[in-house]
Scaffold this active site. Structure first.
Site, PDB file in Angstrom:
ATOM      1  N   CYS A  74      37.021  40.366  45.442  1.00  0.00           N
ATOM      2  CA  CYS A  74      38.360  40.933  45.550  1.00  0.00           C
ATOM      3  C   CYS A  74      39.344  39.962  44.898  1.00  0.00           C
ATOM      4  CB  CYS A  74      38.677  41.105  47.038  1.00  0.00           C
ATOM      5  SG  CYS A  74      40.359  41.600  47.412  1.00  0.00           S
ATOM      6  N   CYS A 184      41.628  44.089  39.537  1.00  0.00           N
ATOM      7  CA  CYS A 184      41.293  44.520  40.901  1.00  0.00           C
ATOM      8  C   CYS A 184      39.877  45.085  40.850  1.00  0.00           C
ATOM      9  CB  CYS A 184      42.287  45.591  41.357  1.00  0.00           C
ATOM     10  SG  CYS A 184      41.844  46.395  42.913  1.00  0.00           S
TER      11      CYS A 184
HETATM   12  N1  DGL Z   1      39.686  45.152  45.504  1.00  0.00           N
HETATM   13  C1  DGL Z   1      40.831  44.374  45.627  1.00  0.00           C
HETATM   14  C2  DGL Z   1      41.163  43.485  44.508  1.00  0.00           C
HETATM   15  O1  DGL Z   1      40.297  43.150  43.746  1.00  0.00           O
HETATM   16  C3  DGL Z   1      41.852  44.617  46.656  1.00  0.00           C
HETATM   17  C4  DGL Z   1      42.665  45.818  46.509  1.00  0.00           C
HETATM   18  C5  DGL Z   1      43.501  46.027  47.737  1.00  0.00           C
HETATM   19  O2  DGL Z   1      42.940  46.053  48.818  1.00  0.00           O
HETATM   20  O3  DGL Z   1      44.707  46.165  47.583  1.00  0.00           O
HETATM   21  O4  DGL Z   1      42.283  43.072  44.369  1.00  0.00           O
END
Ligand code: DGL
Length: 263
Positions: A74, A184
């Site tokens: 993430c 993301c």
């Molecule tokens: N998958 C996430 C990222 O890479 C988080 C997205 C979120 O929960 O806002 O930033």
């Protein structure tokens, strides 16, 4: 730590499965545990303190399951919490952050786009990387507001999501970007749609494969790469409905276990 202990991954939800797929493709014999904190998604609009707290909770859950390495799948958690996690825990911790450097090195138009969450774009780590590698480059930063909740609900191929992508890419196209950095881990699932929207001269950059290579290298350096050729245990845990997770992992349905747990 034994080489057969699992690799632990966590994300605010289902998005980090895009990274898990790269890791599993490169390291097919590794046991893995993926934690989807979908109950608390999106992380992107939370404060740095909240993101740090959730990242600690997820890491400790995975450590209790004897993970030999943690992959923070993430960008939002990496850019806000990885320094703290690395100070707090002894095992190797891998993160993912927007690939500004390769985009800045390759751009010919001197203009690149980055689509990421508010939490990533406002982080010190992101600002420092941009200042170091892209001083003379125009960076069009766009917050992908609303994308993660739709992906979490499995609404990937919907007019609602397509409309948001048109809205977010328009100012980038206007600014003549030639590279779009996906900042993301949920967004690689949008690549097929983005390819139909973006002009052909724009290259999409996503860091998933680089994270997999880095994971392999760190496992090797620490002498904990799983060199057995056994069938791995591939566990997916979510604190929300399993539906979207199962949908995104349908190609692996025969080899994985996917269940709802409280955390
Ligand atoms: N998958 C996430 C990222 O890479 C988080 C997205 C979120 O929960 O806002 O930033």
């Amino acid at each position: 730590m034994s080489q057969t202990n699992p690799i632990g991954l966590f994300d605010s939800g289902v998005g980090g499965t895009s990274i898990w797929k790269e890791i599993h493709a490169l390291l097919p014999h590794e046991n893995t545990i993926y934690l989807a904190d979908s109950k608390h998604a999106p992380y992107g609009n939370k404060t740095a303190e909240e993101i740090i707290e959730l990242s600690i909770k997820n890491t400790e859950y995975l450590l209790n399951k004897n993970c030999k390495i943690i992959v923070v799948a993430c960008n939002t958690a990496t850019t806000n919490a990885i320094d703290i996690l690395r100070k707090k825990y002894d095992i190797p911790i891998i993160g993912i952050e927007p690939a500004i450097k390769p985009a800045a090195l390759k751009t010919k138009t001197k203009s690149i786009g980055i689509l990421a969450t508010k939490g990533t774009l406002s982080s010190a780590l992101f600002h420092n990387t941009a200042a170091e590698f892209a001083q003379d480059i125009n960076i069009v930063e766009i917050i992908g507001e609303g994308l993660v909740p739709l992906i979490e609900q499995g609404k990937i191929h919907t007019p609602e999501l397509t409309e948001l992508l048109f809205k977010y890419t328009a100012p980038m196209i206007e600014a003549s970007i030639d590279h779009l950095v996906l900042g993301c881990s949920h967004y690689p699932y949008l690549i097929p749609k983005l390819l139909t929207i973006l002009p052909d001269n724009i290259t999409i950059i996503d860091s998933g494969a680089a994270v997999a290579r880095q994971t392999k290298s760190v496992l090797e350096t620490n002498g904990i790469l799983n060199t057995t050729e056994e069938k791995p245990t591939l566990e997916f845990l979510t604190n929300s409905d399993t539906k979207t997770l199962k949908m995104l992992l349908v190609a692996y349905a025969q080899s994985i276990s996917c269940k709802k747990v409280d955390f």
